[in-house]
Design an enzyme around this catalytic site. Structure first.
Site: not given
Length: 263
Positions: A9, A182, A60, A87
């Site tokens: 991202h 991520h 995100r 993440e």
């Protein structure tokens, strides 16, 4: 040949503020939006197209993917969101400033929390507001599956089942796949794809919104992997056949590029 593109991202608000982010659902910055648009431009320039996309349940990554697909005129593609692509969970470190945490606990300790393979951060308590226990996104999950703090090893072990059950079937059907996720969940995929040694993978940097392209053979074994570059070229990545005890990493054909540290 099968093609897989991994995309971290764009810059998030907490990337900019140098905070441990993990599962905290922070937004993109204006720079992160611009980075996502730039990623779409690189993909178009390289003639890369997609049939299906996968992302996490954190905004995100979702917004990065939406921006890329919109700029490529591919918003109509099927998109699959899954928590296993989230993440790494940074436990009780989430929301803390990285520099201040290093000053409090020592740089060596923070380095181990951030860049070791199997050392997790201090866990977050279930009743802590930073815990995922009360988050509606995870309401259907057994609480035992909700992390309280993960090492990179834990994150990789969490991601790989979704790789096998969600992404691999799409690739085997011939789909051109984009995974927008991520830094650490993508590291886990890279480790699995390339069988990267435990001591090397924590130091592999995936810059924000820099497409990492994998060309896979019929058995989904990597033949090539490379970052797309601003000049329309390819920055090849090759892993050393053997890694010694010193900290090492991939060999790159072009100049080293780095992004903000994964969080």
């Amino acid at each position: 040949m099968h093609r897989l593109v991994l995309l971290r991202h764009g810059q998030s608000v907490w990337n900019r503020e140098d905070l441990f982010t993990g599962w905290t659902d922070v937004d993109l910055t204006d720079q992160g939006v611009a980075e996502s648009r730039h990623a779409a431009s690189l993909l178009r320039q390289a003639g890369v197209d997609f049939d299906v996309a996968f992302t996490s349940v954190l905004k995100r990554a979702i917004k990065t993917l939406d921006i890329v697909l919109e700029d490529m005129d591919r918003l109509w593609l099927p998109v699959h969101k899954h928590w296993r692509l989230n993440e790494r969970h940074y436990g009780a470190l989430q929301g803390l400033n990285k520099t201040e945490t290093a000053a409090r606990h020592g740089a060596d300790q923070v380095f181990l929390w951030r860049r070791s393979w199997d050392i997790p951060p201090p866990p977050v308590e279930p009743d802590d507001p930073r815990s995922a226990v009360s988050d509606r996104r995870y309401a259907g999950l057994d609480r035992a599956n909700l992390p309280r703090g993960e090492s990179l090893k834990d994150t990789t072990e969490r991601v790989i089942p979704f790789w096998r059950e969600g992404i691999v079937p799409a690739l085997r059907l011939g789909a051109r796949v984009l995974v927008a996720a991520h830094g650490n969940s993508l590291r886990g995929l890279v480790k699995h794809l390339d069988n990267v040694p435990d001591q090397d993978i924590p130091l592999f940097e995936i810059p924000t919104s820099r497409p990492l392209v994998y060309e896979l053979d019929s058995g989904l074994v990597p033949m090539r992997r490379y970052f797309l570059t601003d000049d329309g070229g390819q920055e090849e990545i090759t892993w050393p056949e053997r890694s010694g005890p010193e900290r090492s990493g991939p060999e790159r054909s072009g100049p080293e590029r780095s992004g903000s540290a994964a969080a």
